[in-house]
Design a protein around this motif. Structure first.
Motif, PDB file in Angstrom:
ATOM      1  N   PRO A 107     -22.177  -8.190  28.524  1.00  0.00           N
ATOM      2  CA  PRO A 107     -21.168  -8.652  27.568  1.00  0.00           C
ATOM      3  C   PRO A 107     -20.745 -10.099  27.842  1.00  0.00           C
ATOM      4  N   PRO A 108     -20.296 -10.856  26.828  1.00  0.00           N
ATOM      5  CA  PRO A 108     -20.230 -10.378  25.450  1.00  0.00           C
ATOM      6  C   PRO A 108     -21.519 -10.578  24.657  1.00  0.00           C
ATOM      7  N   VAL A 109     -22.385 -11.506  25.078  1.00  0.00           N
ATOM      8  CA  VAL A 109     -23.481 -11.913  24.174  1.00  0.00           C
ATOM      9  C   VAL A 109     -24.871 -11.932  24.826  1.00  0.00           C
ATOM     10  N   LYS A 168     -24.025  -6.913  17.292  1.00  0.00           N
ATOM     11  CA  LYS A 168     -24.220  -8.167  16.543  1.00  0.00           C
ATOM     12  C   LYS A 168     -25.070  -9.232  17.234  1.00  0.00           C
ATOM     13  N   VAL A 169     -25.334  -9.074  18.528  1.00  0.00           N
ATOM     14  CA  VAL A 169     -26.090 -10.134  19.214  1.00  0.00           C
ATOM     15  C   VAL A 169     -27.253  -9.528  20.002  1.00  0.00           C
ATOM     16  N   PHE A 170     -28.459 -10.057  19.770  1.00  0.00           N
ATOM     17  CA  PHE A 170     -29.617  -9.680  20.588  1.00  0.00           C
ATOM     18  C   PHE A 170     -29.485 -10.416  21.917  1.00  0.00           C
ATOM     19  N   GLY A 183     -29.147 -16.530  24.144  1.00  0.00           N
ATOM     20  CA  GLY A 183     -29.985 -17.542  24.779  1.00  0.00           C
ATOM     21  C   GLY A 183     -29.467 -17.919  26.150  1.00  0.00           C
ATOM     22  N   LEU A 184     -29.936 -19.035  26.653  1.00  0.00           N
ATOM     23  CA  LEU A 184     -29.552 -19.446  28.001  1.00  0.00           C
ATOM     24  C   LEU A 184     -28.042 -19.571  28.106  1.00  0.00           C
ATOM     25  N   ASP A 185     -27.532 -19.161  29.241  1.00  0.00           N
ATOM     26  CA  ASP A 185     -26.104 -19.287  29.495  1.00  0.00           C
ATOM     27  C   ASP A 185     -25.775 -20.771  29.660  1.00  0.00           C
ATOM     28  N   ILE A 186     -25.049 -21.296  28.701  1.00  0.00           N
ATOM     29  CA  ILE A 186     -24.775 -22.734  28.700  1.00  0.00           C
ATOM     30  C   ILE A 186     -24.006 -23.142  29.966  1.00  0.00           C
ATOM     31  N   PRO A 235     -30.407 -16.741  18.916  1.00  0.00           N
ATOM     32  CA  PRO A 235     -30.684 -18.172  18.977  1.00  0.00           C
ATOM     33  C   PRO A 235     -31.418 -18.566  20.271  1.00  0.00           C
ATOM     34  N   ALA A 236     -32.121 -19.679  20.217  1.00  0.00           N
ATOM     35  CA  ALA A 236     -32.695 -20.368  21.381  1.00  0.00           C
ATOM     36  C   ALA A 236     -33.416 -19.415  22.336  1.00  0.00           C
ATOM     37  N   GLY A 237     -32.921 -19.295  23.571  1.00  0.00           N
ATOM     38  CA  GLY A 237     -33.568 -18.421  24.550  1.00  0.00           C
ATOM     39  C   GLY A 237     -33.700 -16.980  24.074  1.00  0.00           C
ATOM     40  N   LEU A 278     -34.974 -21.568  17.158  1.00  0.00           N
ATOM     41  CA  LEU A 278     -34.788 -22.443  18.320  1.00  0.00           C
ATOM     42  C   LEU A 278     -33.870 -23.593  17.888  1.00  0.00           C
ATOM     43  N   ASN A 279     -32.585 -23.460  18.200  1.00  0.00           N
ATOM     44  CA  ASN A 279     -31.571 -24.420  17.743  1.00  0.00           C
ATOM     45  C   ASN A 279     -31.205 -25.467  18.793  1.00  0.00           C
ATOM     46  N   GLU A 280     -32.052 -25.638  19.800  1.00  0.00           N
ATOM     47  CA  GLU A 280     -31.738 -26.532  20.921  1.00  0.00           C
ATOM     48  C   GLU A 280     -31.219 -27.899  20.499  1.00  0.00           C
ATOM     49  N   GLN A 329     -29.497 -28.827  18.160  1.00  0.00           N
ATOM     50  CA  GLN A 329     -28.080 -28.797  17.753  1.00  0.00           C
ATOM     51  C   GLN A 329     -27.140 -28.932  18.949  1.00  0.00           C
ATOM     52  N   LEU A 330     -27.630 -28.616  20.138  1.00  0.00           N
ATOM     53  CA  LEU A 330     -26.832 -28.777  21.352  1.00  0.00           C
ATOM     54  C   LEU A 330     -27.092 -30.138  21.995  1.00  0.00           C
ATOM     55  N   GLY A 331     -27.970 -30.929  21.370  1.00  0.00           N
ATOM     56  CA  GLY A 331     -28.346 -32.213  21.943  1.00  0.00           C
ATOM     57  C   GLY A 331     -29.364 -32.081  23.059  1.00  0.00           C
ATOM     58  N   ILE A 332     -29.978 -30.908  23.169  1.00  0.00           N
ATOM     59  CA  ILE A 332     -31.025 -30.724  24.176  1.00  0.00           C
ATOM     60  C   ILE A 332     -32.359 -30.467  23.481  1.00  0.00           C
ATOM     61  N   VAL A 333     -33.424 -30.446  24.272  1.00  0.00           N
ATOM     62  CA  VAL A 333     -34.767 -30.389  23.700  1.00  0.00           C
ATOM     63  C   VAL A 333     -35.501 -29.168  24.240  1.00  0.00           C
ATOM     64  N   MET A 376     -19.398 -30.978  24.143  1.00  0.00           N
ATOM     65  CA  MET A 376     -19.013 -30.973  22.734  1.00  0.00           C
ATOM     66  C   MET A 376     -19.418 -29.676  22.048  1.00  0.00           C
ATOM     67  N   TYR A 377     -20.592 -29.191  22.383  1.00  0.00           N
ATOM     68  CA  TYR A 377     -21.082 -27.942  21.777  1.00  0.00           C
ATOM     69  C   TYR A 377     -20.203 -26.766  22.209  1.00  0.00           C
ATOM     70  N   LEU A 378     -19.858 -26.738  23.495  1.00  0.00           N
ATOM     71  CA  LEU A 378     -18.983 -25.666  24.003  1.00  0.00           C
ATOM     72  C   LEU A 378     -17.640 -25.687  23.279  1.00  0.00           C
ATOM     73  N   MET A 428     -17.094 -26.840  20.308  1.00  0.00           N
ATOM     74  CA  MET A 428     -17.328 -26.366  18.937  1.00  0.00           C
ATOM     75  C   MET A 428     -17.394 -24.831  18.900  1.00  0.00           C
ATOM     76  N   LEU A 429     -18.054 -24.221  19.901  1.00  0.00           N
ATOM     77  CA  LEU A 429     -18.150 -22.750  19.972  1.00  0.00           C
ATOM     78  C   LEU A 429     -16.756 -22.127  20.052  1.00  0.00           C
ATOM     79  N   LYS A 430     -15.900 -22.720  20.859  1.00  0.00           N
ATOM     80  CA  LYS A 430     -14.533 -22.196  21.028  1.00  0.00           C
ATOM     81  C   LYS A 430     -13.741 -22.320  19.723  1.00  0.00           C
ATOM     82  N   LYS A 431     -13.824 -23.512  19.101  1.00  0.00           N
ATOM     83  CA  LYS A 431     -13.052 -23.782  17.874  1.00  0.00           C
ATOM     84  C   LYS A 431     -13.439 -22.846  16.745  1.00  0.00           C
ATOM     85  N   ARG A 432     -14.750 -22.577  16.660  1.00  0.00           N
ATOM     86  CA  ARG A 432     -15.295 -21.782  15.568  1.00  0.00           C
ATOM     87  C   ARG A 432     -14.787 -20.344  15.613  1.00  0.00           C
ATOM     88  N   LYS A 433     -14.278 -19.964  16.794  1.00  0.00           N
ATOM     89  CA  LYS A 433     -13.912 -18.555  17.024  1.00  0.00           C
ATOM     90  C   LYS A 433     -12.829 -18.057  16.091  1.00  0.00           C
TER      91      LYS A 433
HETATM   92  N1  CO8 Z   1     -23.840 -19.445  26.892  1.00  0.00           N
HETATM   93  C1  CO8 Z   1     -22.610 -19.247  27.412  1.00  0.00           C
HETATM   94  N2  CO8 Z   1     -21.588 -18.701  26.714  1.00  0.00           N
HETATM   95  C2  CO8 Z   1     -21.838 -18.336  25.434  1.00  0.00           C
HETATM   96  C3  CO8 Z   1     -23.099 -18.514  24.833  1.00  0.00           C
HETATM   97  C4  CO8 Z   1     -24.150 -19.100  25.622  1.00  0.00           C
HETATM   98  N3  CO8 Z   1     -25.366 -19.293  25.151  1.00  0.00           N
HETATM   99  N4  CO8 Z   1     -23.040 -18.042  23.572  1.00  0.00           N
HETATM  100  C5  CO8 Z   1     -21.782 -17.620  23.386  1.00  0.00           C
HETATM  101  N5  CO8 Z   1     -21.043 -17.770  24.502  1.00  0.00           N
HETATM  102  C6  CO8 Z   1     -19.647 -17.378  24.709  1.00  0.00           C
HETATM  103  C7  CO8 Z   1     -18.701 -18.003  23.696  1.00  0.00           C
HETATM  104  O1  CO8 Z   1     -18.303 -19.304  24.102  1.00  0.00           O
HETATM  105  C8  CO8 Z   1     -17.549 -17.034  23.731  1.00  0.00           C
HETATM  106  O2  CO8 Z   1     -16.790 -17.267  24.892  1.00  0.00           O
HETATM  107  P1  CO8 Z   1     -15.197 -17.029  24.916  1.00  0.00           P
HETATM  108  O3  CO8 Z   1     -14.985 -15.598  24.507  1.00  0.00           O
HETATM  109  O4  CO8 Z   1     -14.795 -17.335  26.311  1.00  0.00           O
HETATM  110  O5  CO8 Z   1     -14.625 -18.003  23.917  1.00  0.00           O
HETATM  111  C9  CO8 Z   1     -18.246 -15.690  23.895  1.00  0.00           C
HETATM  112  O6  CO8 Z   1     -19.526 -15.978  24.475  1.00  0.00           O
HETATM  113  C10 CO8 Z   1     -18.463 -14.938  22.590  1.00  0.00           C
HETATM  114  O7  CO8 Z   1     -19.103 -15.797  21.654  1.00  0.00           O
HETATM  115  P2  CO8 Z   1     -18.705 -15.857  20.109  1.00  0.00           P
HETATM  116  O8  CO8 Z   1     -17.238 -15.653  19.944  1.00  0.00           O
HETATM  117  O9  CO8 Z   1     -19.290 -17.091  19.524  1.00  0.00           O
HETATM  118  O10 CO8 Z   1     -19.462 -14.535  19.588  1.00  0.00           O
HETATM  119  P3  CO8 Z   1     -20.004 -14.237  18.109  1.00  0.00           P
HETATM  120  O11 CO8 Z   1     -20.345 -12.770  18.117  1.00  0.00           O
HETATM  121  O12 CO8 Z   1     -19.083 -14.760  17.073  1.00  0.00           O
HETATM  122  O13 CO8 Z   1     -21.367 -15.076  17.974  1.00  0.00           O
HETATM  123  C11 CO8 Z   1     -23.462 -15.982  18.777  1.00  0.00           C
HETATM  124  C12 CO8 Z   1     -22.455 -14.805  18.793  1.00  0.00           C
HETATM  125  C13 CO8 Z   1     -24.086 -16.096  17.380  1.00  0.00           C
HETATM  126  C14 CO8 Z   1     -24.522 -15.693  19.799  1.00  0.00           C
HETATM  127  C15 CO8 Z   1     -22.697 -17.276  19.094  1.00  0.00           C
HETATM  128  O14 CO8 Z   1     -21.934 -17.063  20.277  1.00  0.00           O
HETATM  129  C16 CO8 Z   1     -23.551 -18.475  19.307  1.00  0.00           C
HETATM  130  O15 CO8 Z   1     -24.076 -19.036  18.366  1.00  0.00           O
HETATM  131  N6  CO8 Z   1     -23.699 -18.910  20.583  1.00  0.00           N
HETATM  132  C17 CO8 Z   1     -24.403 -20.085  20.955  1.00  0.00           C
HETATM  133  C18 CO8 Z   1     -25.843 -19.763  21.126  1.00  0.00           C
HETATM  134  C19 CO8 Z   1     -26.642 -20.987  21.467  1.00  0.00           C
HETATM  135  O16 CO8 Z   1     -26.584 -22.019  20.823  1.00  0.00           O
HETATM  136  N7  CO8 Z   1     -27.450 -20.852  22.519  1.00  0.00           N
HETATM  137  C20 CO8 Z   1     -28.305 -21.899  22.934  1.00  0.00           C
HETATM  138  C21 CO8 Z   1     -28.437 -21.898  24.421  1.00  0.00           C
HETATM  139  S1  CO8 Z   1     -29.654 -23.088  24.925  1.00  0.00           S
HETATM  140  C22 CO8 Z   1     -31.088 -22.194  25.165  1.00  0.00           C
HETATM  141  O17 CO8 Z   1     -31.114 -20.996  25.117  1.00  0.00           O
HETATM  142  C23 CO8 Z   1     -32.397 -22.897  25.439  1.00  0.00           C
HETATM  143  C24 CO8 Z   1     -32.227 -24.161  26.163  1.00  0.00           C
HETATM  144  C25 CO8 Z   1     -33.557 -24.778  26.469  1.00  0.00           C
HETATM  145  C26 CO8 Z   1     -33.453 -25.796  27.589  1.00  0.00           C
HETATM  146  C27 CO8 Z   1     -33.553 -27.183  27.147  1.00  0.00           C
HETATM  147  C28 CO8 Z   1     -33.920 -28.073  28.296  1.00  0.00           C
HETATM  148  C29 CO8 Z   1     -33.396 -29.429  28.198  1.00  0.00           C
END
Ligand code: CO8
Length: 260
Positions: A23-25, A60-62, A65-68, A109-111, A134-136, A138-142, A250-252, A254-259
């Motif tokens: 949990p959560p995602v 709602k979430v598979f 992706g990577l833990d930011i 998304p992503a991972g 693969l939305n990388e 959007q986070l400014g990463i590749v 900035m992405y983090l 945005m994630l918080k604000k969107r909540k």
């Molecule tokens: N890492 C860490 N925390 C996360 C992540 C994540 N990937 N995703 C969500 N969280 C956190 C949120 O910040 C939130 O935390 P809090 O409760 O403390 O505010 C909590 O998890 C729940 O998230 P949401 O409220 O957003 O949950 P929703 O059910 O509304 O949405 C989503 C679920 C759709 C998964 C949404 O959280 C989301 O879009 N998350 C971001 C996903 C993302 O962009 N991941 C990309 C990670 S990068 C990656 O995987 C590949 C990197 C490749 C490396 C590049 C090398 C340079």
């Protein structure tokens, strides 16, 4: 602490179901990845396990992706250790001898999308609120070359070129149209459909299916195997840059604000 991965193995069918339950995602932290890899390795070594279904226990979430947080404000050593674990997960899954089906019952998304793409077949819930891709950028990463290669192998060059640049997340029907997933079913039928589909995959003699899979995937796997250390060094120097850390912050934000 509760395990982040729950494995149910059905001895009579030879099929294991792996439930991601962090949990959560289901974000891929170092601890999660370590547990994930150990689970896959155990199944891989068990000759009676022929098929693997990967799904999520989280609503709602598979996988998000990577833990930011693993990439934000961490030491270079820790970043390197993390990246090695990400590589390991991909190598184990993409190179697995088991038939793998991803039962994508939420956003991916992503991972998360990477995990799904390592499967041999993808079934997704037809809920338009879910997205995969693969939305990388959007986070400014590749996305690294082996994420890109996996996507090209799945949907072809043109779709990958566009989607990777703009960090495109597809809804289920778009994902089906480009072949990023193979089948859409109602949300409550994702796992049962995966189980039925697995029967079809396991009807093929293992050795023939496995050699064919290897023939398709080996060149892509070899590319990373032969350059793991370089890839780690590249990741660490990229992710620890001030400008990249700022993008992640900035992405983090945005994630918080969107909540809510
Ligand atoms: N890492 C860490 N925390 C996360 C992540 C994540 N990937 N995703 C969500 N969280 C956190 C949120 O910040 C939130 O935390 P809090 O409760 O403390 O505010 C909590 O998890 C729940 O998230 P949401 O409220 O957003 O949950 P929703 O059910 O509304 O949405 C989503 C679920 C759709 C998964 C949404 O959280 C989301 O879009 N998350 C971001 C996903 C993302 O962009 N991941 C990309 C990670 S990068 C990656 O995987 C590949 C990197 C490749 C490396 C590049 C090398 C340079």
């Amino acid at each position: 602490t509760t395990p982040r991965i729950k494995v149910e193995f059905n001895q009579s069918t030879g099929v294991a179901i792996m439930h991601m339950q962090s949990p959560p995602v289901n974000s891929l932290s170092l601890d999660f990845l370590t547990e994930f890899c150990i689970s896959v390795e155990k199944l891989e070594m068990d000759k009676s396990c022929r098929g693997l279904i990967i799904t999520s226990s989280q609503p709602k979430v598979f996988s998000a992706g990577l833990d930011i947080m693993e990439m934000y404000g961490k030491s270079p050593e820790r970043c390197g250790e993390f990246w090695r674990a990400v590589q390991e997960m991909w190598l184990k899954l993409y190179g697995s001898n088991m038939a793998i089906i991803a039962a994508v019952n939420g956003s991916s998304p992503a991972g998360g999308c990477l995990i799904a793409m390592t499967a041999d077949y993808r079934i997704m819930a037809d809920n338009p609120r879910y997205s995969i891709g693969l939305n990388e950028t959007q986070l400014g990463i590749v996305a690294p070359f082996w994420f890109k290669d996996t996507m090209v192998n799945t949907v072809g060059h043109r779709c990958s070129e566009m989607a990777l640049q703009i960090g495109l997340l597809y809804n289920p029907s778009e994902a089906l149209r480009i072949g990023l997933v193979d089948q859409l079913v109602p949300e409550d039928q994702v796992l049962s459909t995966a189980t039925q589909t697995m029967t079809k995959w396991l009807a093929i003699p293992d050795h023939a299916r496995q050699l064919t899979k290897t023939m398709m995937r080996k060149p892509t796997i070899d590319k990373l195997t032969s350059s793991r250390e370089t890839d780690i060094r590249h990741f660490v120097s990229f992710i620890t840059k001030d400008s990249i850390q700022k993008s992640l912050a900035m992405y983090l934000e945005m994630l918080k604000k969107r909540k809510g």
